[in-house]
Design a protein around this motif. Structure first.
Motif, PDB file in Angstrom:
ATOM      1  N   LEU A 129      -3.468 -15.557  71.047  1.00  0.00           N
ATOM      2  CA  LEU A 129      -4.665 -15.348  71.776  1.00  0.00           C
ATOM      3  C   LEU A 129      -5.888 -15.035  71.631  1.00  0.00           C
ATOM      4  O   LEU A 129      -6.161 -15.082  72.806  1.00  0.00           O
ATOM      5  CB  LEU A 129      -3.076 -14.901  72.992  1.00  0.00           C
ATOM      6  CG  LEU A 129      -2.585 -14.932  73.474  1.00  0.00           C
ATOM      7  CD1 LEU A 129      -1.581 -13.828  74.771  1.00  0.00           C
ATOM      8  CD2 LEU A 129      -2.847 -16.530  74.557  1.00  0.00           C
ATOM      9  N   LEU A 130      -5.645 -13.315  71.154  1.00  0.00           N
ATOM     10  CA  LEU A 130      -7.233 -13.034  70.290  1.00  0.00           C
ATOM     11  C   LEU A 130      -8.044 -14.032  69.413  1.00  0.00           C
ATOM     12  O   LEU A 130      -8.909 -14.039  70.389  1.00  0.00           O
ATOM     13  CB  LEU A 130      -6.749 -12.032  70.054  1.00  0.00           C
ATOM     14  CG  LEU A 130      -8.428 -11.496  69.601  1.00  0.00           C
ATOM     15  CD1 LEU A 130      -8.602 -10.818  70.192  1.00  0.00           C
ATOM     16  CD2 LEU A 130      -7.219 -10.102  67.992  1.00  0.00           C
ATOM     17  N   ALA A 131      -7.719 -14.801  69.158  1.00  0.00           N
ATOM     18  CA  ALA A 131      -8.126 -16.040  68.934  1.00  0.00           C
ATOM     19  C   ALA A 131      -8.478 -17.090  69.440  1.00  0.00           C
ATOM     20  O   ALA A 131      -9.784 -17.516  69.601  1.00  0.00           O
ATOM     21  CB  ALA A 131      -7.052 -16.228  67.518  1.00  0.00           C
ATOM     22  N   ALA A 132      -7.993 -17.424  70.001  1.00  0.00           N
ATOM     23  CA  ALA A 132      -8.308 -17.951  71.594  1.00  0.00           C
ATOM     24  C   ALA A 132      -9.418 -17.413  72.283  1.00  0.00           C
ATOM     25  O   ALA A 132      -9.993 -18.229  72.527  1.00  0.00           O
ATOM     26  CB  ALA A 132      -7.003 -18.342  72.294  1.00  0.00           C
ATOM     27  N   GLY A 147     -13.542 -19.162  72.857  1.00  0.00           N
ATOM     28  CA  GLY A 147     -13.894 -19.488  74.625  1.00  0.00           C
ATOM     29  C   GLY A 147     -15.150 -18.795  74.187  1.00  0.00           C
ATOM     30  O   GLY A 147     -16.454 -19.032  75.087  1.00  0.00           O
ATOM     31  N   VAL A 148     -15.111 -17.187  73.855  1.00  0.00           N
ATOM     32  CA  VAL A 148     -16.396 -16.709  73.362  1.00  0.00           C
ATOM     33  C   VAL A 148     -17.569 -17.382  73.364  1.00  0.00           C
ATOM     34  O   VAL A 148     -18.742 -16.970  73.765  1.00  0.00           O
ATOM     35  CB  VAL A 148     -16.029 -14.776  73.589  1.00  0.00           C
ATOM     36  CG1 VAL A 148     -17.521 -14.488  73.188  1.00  0.00           C
ATOM     37  CG2 VAL A 148     -15.677 -14.687  74.740  1.00  0.00           C
TER      38      VAL A 148
END
Length: 117
Positions: free
Chosen positions: A21-24, A28-29
């Motif tokens: 989730l952190l990688a996603a 996204g940012v």
């Protein structure tokens, strides 16, 4: 020998999901920044104009790649995975850490120039 139960694997699964989730979120940012950011083609790197800044950036990136190769070789030596080489000398660990720190500092101007220019 006992097998790990499902409850002992659960924290690892939760950690993997959190990392995913952190990688996603980072992806996204960066995507949003890349699509909304207007490049400033007059931005210079260490006072260099556009063409020379790109040459300097490619030189720094080439040095970083060579350093990354050295880091991998040092790590293999630390873990005794290099064939035909004995155990690591005492200085290999500190050298590995220093090179890693220098490489991180070396890549910061590259990242800044990529994000702002």
């Amino acid at each position: 020998m006992t097998t790990p139960s499902a409850s002992s694997r659960s924290p690892v699964a939760v950690q993997l999901v959190a990392i995913g989730l952190l990688a996603a979120a980072v992806t996204g940012v960066l995507y949003a920044y890349g699509t909304l950011h207007t490049p400033d083609y007059n931005f210079s790197l260490f006072g260099q104009d556009t063409e020379n800044a790109l040459k300097l950036k490619s030189l720094l990136a080439t040095i970083a790649v060579a350093g990354a190769v050295a880091q991998v070789l040092l790590a293999l030596w630390l873990y005794r995975k290099l064939p035909l080489v004995g155990g690591p000398a005492r200085s290999v660990g500190p050298i590995h850490r220093v090179i890693g720190t220098v490489l991180f500092a070396l890549t910061l101007p590259i990242a800044v120039h990529c994000m702002l220019a």
